[in-house]
Write a protein that holds these residues in place. Sequence first.
Motif, PDB file in Angstrom:
ATOM      1  N   GLU A  54       0.848  -1.189   0.000  1.00  0.00           N
ATOM      2  CA  GLU A  54       0.000   0.000   0.000  1.00  0.00           C
ATOM      3  C   GLU A  54       0.879   1.232   0.000  1.00  0.00           C
ATOM      4  O   GLU A  54       1.797   1.348   0.788  1.00  0.00           O
ATOM      5  N   ILE A  55       0.574   2.116  -0.881  1.00  0.00           N
ATOM      6  CA  ILE A  55       1.304   3.371  -0.946  1.00  0.00           C
ATOM      7  C   ILE A  55       0.321   4.485  -0.585  1.00  0.00           C
ATOM      8  O   ILE A  55      -0.699   4.656  -1.250  1.00  0.00           O
ATOM      9  N   ARG A  56       0.636   5.203   0.475  1.00  0.00           N
ATOM     10  CA  ARG A  56      -0.239   6.286   0.912  1.00  0.00           C
ATOM     11  C   ARG A  56      -0.124   7.451  -0.055  1.00  0.00           C
ATOM     12  O   ARG A  56       0.961   7.819  -0.492  1.00  0.00           O
ATOM     13  N   LYS A  57      -1.268   8.028  -0.364  1.00  0.00           N
ATOM     14  CA  LYS A  57      -1.279   9.206  -1.220  1.00  0.00           C
ATOM     15  C   LYS A  57      -0.995  10.432  -0.369  1.00  0.00           C
ATOM     16  O   LYS A  57      -1.400  10.501   0.786  1.00  0.00           O
ATOM     17  N   PRO A  58      -0.312  11.403  -0.928  1.00  0.00           N
ATOM     18  CA  PRO A  58      -0.031  12.604  -0.141  1.00  0.00           C
ATOM     19  C   PRO A  58      -1.311  13.391   0.116  1.00  0.00           C
ATOM     20  O   PRO A  58      -2.218  13.418  -0.723  1.00  0.00           O
ATOM     21  N   GLU A  59      -1.374  14.001   1.276  1.00  0.00           N
ATOM     22  CA  GLU A  59      -2.531  14.822   1.614  1.00  0.00           C
ATOM     23  C   GLU A  59      -2.262  16.257   1.216  1.00  0.00           C
ATOM     24  O   GLU A  59      -1.170  16.789   1.442  1.00  0.00           O
ATOM     25  N   ILE A  60      -3.243  16.863   0.607  1.00  0.00           N
ATOM     26  CA  ILE A  60      -3.122  18.251   0.180  1.00  0.00           C
ATOM     27  C   ILE A  60      -3.994  19.091   1.096  1.00  0.00           C
ATOM     28  O   ILE A  60      -5.192  18.836   1.243  1.00  0.00           O
TER      29      ILE A  60
END
Length: 78
Positions: A54-60
């Motif tokens: 699982e690769i976490r998506k960056p939070e904007i």
Amino acid sequence: MTYERLAYEDPDTAVKMHLDCTACASEMSLPRPLISPEALDSVPSIEYDDFPREIRKPEITVTDATAHLAARLHLHLD
């Protein structure tokens, strides 16, 4: 030119095509390749097991000032 490549004809092997390109480059006095064989030893793996599951998506985050500026510029980015 007398050579005609037919649509159903198989291409040569990768080794033969590489040798052909090397011979053409030497005849044309082209510079040596920019990628050295030693550089290919440090290429990252593309094996499935080498990647995380699982690769976490960056939070904007959008600050109030940014939202206000976008509203004033009438940016409608849907």
